[in-house]
Design a protein around this motif. Structure first.
Motif, PDB file in Angstrom:
ATOM      1  N   SER A  73      -0.119   9.975   1.815  1.00  0.00           N
ATOM      2  CA  SER A  73      -0.178   8.512   1.850  1.00  0.00           C
ATOM      3  C   SER A  73      -1.414   8.133   2.654  1.00  0.00           C
ATOM      4  O   SER A  73      -2.090   8.993   3.224  1.00  0.00           O
ATOM      5  N   THR A 114       4.104  12.713   4.222  1.00  0.00           N
ATOM      6  CA  THR A 114       3.942  12.327   2.823  1.00  0.00           C
ATOM      7  C   THR A 114       2.487  11.980   2.557  1.00  0.00           C
ATOM      8  O   THR A 114       1.842  11.329   3.387  1.00  0.00           O
ATOM      9  N   THR A 172       0.825  -1.213   0.000  1.00  0.00           N
ATOM     10  CA  THR A 172       0.000   0.000   0.000  1.00  0.00           C
ATOM     11  C   THR A 172       0.861   1.266   0.000  1.00  0.00           C
ATOM     12  O   THR A 172       2.041   1.228   0.370  1.00  0.00           O
ATOM     13  N   TYR A 182       6.730   4.567  18.079  1.00  0.00           N
ATOM     14  CA  TYR A 182       7.115   4.742  16.672  1.00  0.00           C
ATOM     15  C   TYR A 182       8.417   5.545  16.537  1.00  0.00           C
ATOM     16  O   TYR A 182       9.350   5.093  15.864  1.00  0.00           O
ATOM     17  N   LYS A 235      11.974   4.110  15.038  1.00  0.00           N
ATOM     18  CA  LYS A 235      12.572   4.733  13.854  1.00  0.00           C
ATOM     19  C   LYS A 235      13.991   5.217  14.150  1.00  0.00           C
ATOM     20  O   LYS A 235      14.891   5.096  13.322  1.00  0.00           O
ATOM     21  N   ALA A 262       9.920  -0.784   4.145  1.00  0.00           N
ATOM     22  CA  ALA A 262       8.960   0.323   4.257  1.00  0.00           C
ATOM     23  C   ALA A 262       7.792  -0.031   5.162  1.00  0.00           C
ATOM     24  O   ALA A 262       6.958   0.828   5.450  1.00  0.00           O
ATOM     25  N   TYR A 281       2.007   1.698  13.199  1.00  0.00           N
ATOM     26  CA  TYR A 281       1.806   3.010  13.832  1.00  0.00           C
ATOM     27  C   TYR A 281       1.254   2.851  15.250  1.00  0.00           C
ATOM     28  O   TYR A 281       0.897   3.848  15.885  1.00  0.00           O
ATOM     29  N   ASP A 318       4.376 -11.566   7.638  1.00  0.00           N
ATOM     30  CA  ASP A 318       4.285 -10.761   8.857  1.00  0.00           C
ATOM     31  C   ASP A 318       5.687 -10.658   9.435  1.00  0.00           C
ATOM     32  O   ASP A 318       6.278 -11.676   9.823  1.00  0.00           O
ATOM     33  N   LEU A 319       6.214  -9.449   9.489  1.00  0.00           N
ATOM     34  CA  LEU A 319       7.603  -9.260   9.934  1.00  0.00           C
ATOM     35  C   LEU A 319       7.812  -9.621  11.402  1.00  0.00           C
ATOM     36  O   LEU A 319       8.948  -9.664  11.873  1.00  0.00           O
ATOM     37  N   ASP A 371       4.308  -8.276   2.694  1.00  0.00           N
ATOM     38  CA  ASP A 371       3.347  -7.457   3.441  1.00  0.00           C
ATOM     39  C   ASP A 371       2.279  -8.367   4.036  1.00  0.00           C
ATOM     40  O   ASP A 371       2.153  -9.523   3.634  1.00  0.00           O
TER      41      ASP A 371
HETATM   42  N1  LIG Z   1       3.155   8.719   5.585  1.00  0.00           N
HETATM   43  C1  LIG Z   1       4.070   9.525   6.067  1.00  0.00           C
HETATM   44  O1  LIG Z   1       3.851  10.725   6.166  1.00  0.00           O
HETATM   45  C2  LIG Z   1       5.393   8.971   6.530  1.00  0.00           C
HETATM   46  C3  LIG Z   1       6.331   9.853   7.071  1.00  0.00           C
HETATM   47  C4  LIG Z   1       7.553   9.370   7.462  1.00  0.00           C
HETATM   48  C5  LIG Z   1       7.838   8.023   7.307  1.00  0.00           C
HETATM   49  N2  LIG Z   1       6.921   7.176   6.788  1.00  0.00           N
HETATM   50  C6  LIG Z   1       7.283   5.781   6.632  1.00  0.00           C
HETATM   51  O2  LIG Z   1       7.012   5.344   5.317  1.00  0.00           O
HETATM   52  C7  LIG Z   1       6.690   3.959   5.330  1.00  0.00           C
HETATM   53  C8  LIG Z   1       5.339   3.728   4.649  1.00  0.00           C
HETATM   54  O3  LIG Z   1       4.350   4.392   5.407  1.00  0.00           O
HETATM   55  P1  LIG Z   1       2.868   4.656   4.919  1.00  0.00           P
HETATM   56  O4  LIG Z   1       2.494   5.984   5.386  1.00  0.00           O
HETATM   57  O5  LIG Z   1       2.752   4.316   3.473  1.00  0.00           O
HETATM   58  O6  LIG Z   1       2.081   3.629   5.864  1.00  0.00           O
HETATM   59  P2  LIG Z   1       1.052   2.480   5.568  1.00  0.00           P
HETATM   60  O7  LIG Z   1       0.446   2.111   6.887  1.00  0.00           O
HETATM   61  O8  LIG Z   1       0.138   2.868   4.462  1.00  0.00           O
HETATM   62  O9  LIG Z   1       1.996   1.310   5.055  1.00  0.00           O
HETATM   63  C9  LIG Z   1       2.647   0.433   5.900  1.00  0.00           C
HETATM   64  C10 LIG Z   1       2.621  -0.948   5.269  1.00  0.00           C
HETATM   65  O10 LIG Z   1       3.223  -1.874   6.183  1.00  0.00           O
HETATM   66  C11 LIG Z   1       2.444  -3.026   6.213  1.00  0.00           C
HETATM   67  N3  LIG Z   1       2.631  -3.738   7.486  1.00  0.00           N
HETATM   68  C12 LIG Z   1       2.139  -3.405   8.713  1.00  0.00           C
HETATM   69  N4  LIG Z   1       2.478  -4.328   9.615  1.00  0.00           N
HETATM   70  C13 LIG Z   1       3.207  -5.268   8.968  1.00  0.00           C
HETATM   71  C14 LIG Z   1       3.823  -6.487   9.359  1.00  0.00           C
HETATM   72  N5  LIG Z   1       3.725  -6.946  10.617  1.00  0.00           N
HETATM   73  N6  LIG Z   1       4.526  -7.197   8.436  1.00  0.00           N
HETATM   74  C15 LIG Z   1       4.599  -6.769   7.144  1.00  0.00           C
HETATM   75  N7  LIG Z   1       4.023  -5.631   6.707  1.00  0.00           N
HETATM   76  C16 LIG Z   1       3.320  -4.897   7.611  1.00  0.00           C
HETATM   77  C17 LIG Z   1       1.011  -2.541   6.035  1.00  0.00           C
HETATM   78  O11 LIG Z   1       0.148  -3.587   5.616  1.00  0.00           O
HETATM   79  C18 LIG Z   1       1.191  -1.461   4.989  1.00  0.00           C
HETATM   80  O12 LIG Z   1       1.093  -1.975   3.673  1.00  0.00           O
HETATM   81  C19 LIG Z   1       6.688   3.545   6.806  1.00  0.00           C
HETATM   82  O13 LIG Z   1       7.947   2.973   7.126  1.00  0.00           O
HETATM   83  C20 LIG Z   1       6.509   4.849   7.531  1.00  0.00           C
HETATM   84  O14 LIG Z   1       7.029   4.799   8.839  1.00  0.00           O
HETATM   85  C21 LIG Z   1       5.688   7.627   6.405  1.00  0.00           C
END
Ligand SMILES: NC(=O)c1ccc[n+]([C@@H]2O[C@H](COP(=O)([O-])OP(=O)(O)OC[C@H]3O[C@@H](n4cnc5c(N)ncnc54)[C@H](O)[C@@H]3O)[C@@H](O)[C@H]2O)c1
Length: 261
Positions: free
Chosen positions: A186, A184, A17, A151, A155, A88, A92, A61-62, A38
């Protein structure tokens, strides 16, 4: 069945996603064969299907060791040696002071420990020299955020892990870096701002010198750069892709405190 196609191989955790999916699409467009690791099966399978035989979805699942082992063995069986790992995926889960031990474990398992154990499992199959590992960090790794303990701590640890890993793998010609996005556009922010991008830019943009949110494609392009020959002398560092968020101090964009005038 033989291996699918040619070209370098990438594993993208959290690739089903949002930002991860944009990374998957960008690496596939750049000629990579991509394994999407994922827990979001429906989204991951749909994404792999839309890309074609160059991509596959591996339910992973990580927090589960067997899943990690299967993810690596299936990637190698399908696509061969691994050139790139992008972590990635994230949880959260937080709650700050109220977080329980199981909350802490879930958060760190996904955000930190799962990445380390995935790399451990993949290590014998990484292309040497030449492989590149990128951990997606966050602006949250570098500052305090009220109400959030889990979180940001995970990080911050992830950025630190990248440094130690970079030293251990440098003799094998494997580079390891982190990439820290600002806010971002998202899935989480789309939910928060009810899919209203102009409103999201107006509100969240105040915290970024460039005055707007980042786009997932801007994170994906930076990840591609870190894995490219253009980054051949870059290892053990964090690349801020945050529109100037981390360059700003408490004065933000003000020349002087308005209360002084
Ligand atoms: N969105 C932002 O503004 C932002 C800002 C800084 C950093 N990030 C980082 O960017 C990355 C993507 O974030 P996002 O906003 O797209 O979030 P998101 O929640 O949309 O994506 C996270 C993905 O991780 C997967 N996931 C969750 N638990 C899991 C597990 N146990 N095993 C495998 N996969 C698992 C989810 O299914 C999802 O597809 C993350 O590392 C996030 O910390 C995002």
């Amino acid at each position: 069945m033989g291996m699918m196609g040619t070209g370098p191989t990438a594993i993208v955790t959290g690739g089903a996603t949002s930002i991860g999916a944009e990374i998957v699409r960008s690496f596939a467009a750049a000629g990579y064969r991509v394994a999407i690791a994922d827990i979001a099966r429906a989204e991951g399978e749909a994404l792999a299907g839309s890309i074609g035989p160059q991509a596959c979805f591996l339910a992973t699942d990580l927090a589960v060791d067997d899943d990690i082992a299967r993810c690596v063995s299936k990637t190698v069986a399908t696509f061969g040696k691994i050139s790139v790992i992008i972590h990635a995926a994230c949880s959260y889960v937080d709650g700050g002071v109220a977080a329980s031990r199981s909350d802490w474990r879930r958060s760190l398992d996904v955000n930190l420990v799962g990445a380390a154990l995935l790399v451990r499992e993949a290590r014998p199959h990484l292309l040497t020299p030449g492989a590149s590992i990128v951990f997606i960090g966050s602006i949250s790794a570098k500052i305090g955020q009220p109400g959030r303990w889990l979180y940001p701590a995970g990080k911050a640890a992830l950025l630190q892990l990248a440094r130690s890993m970079a030293l251990d793998f440098a003799p094998s010609g494997i580079r390891v870096n982190s990439l820290s996005p600002g806010k971002t556009w998202s899935a989480p922010l789309q939910r928060k701002h009810e899919n209203n991008r102009p409103r999201a830019d107006a509100i969240e943009g105040e915290f970024h010198a460039l005055g707007r949110l980042g786009d997932a494609i801007e994170i994906a392009r930076a990840a591609l750069f870190l894995c490219s020959d253009g980054a051949s002398f870059i290892t053990g560092t964090d690349l801020a892709v945050d529109g100037g968020y981390s360059a700003m101090g408490p004065e933000r964009m003000q020349v002087q405190n308005p209360r002084a005038s």
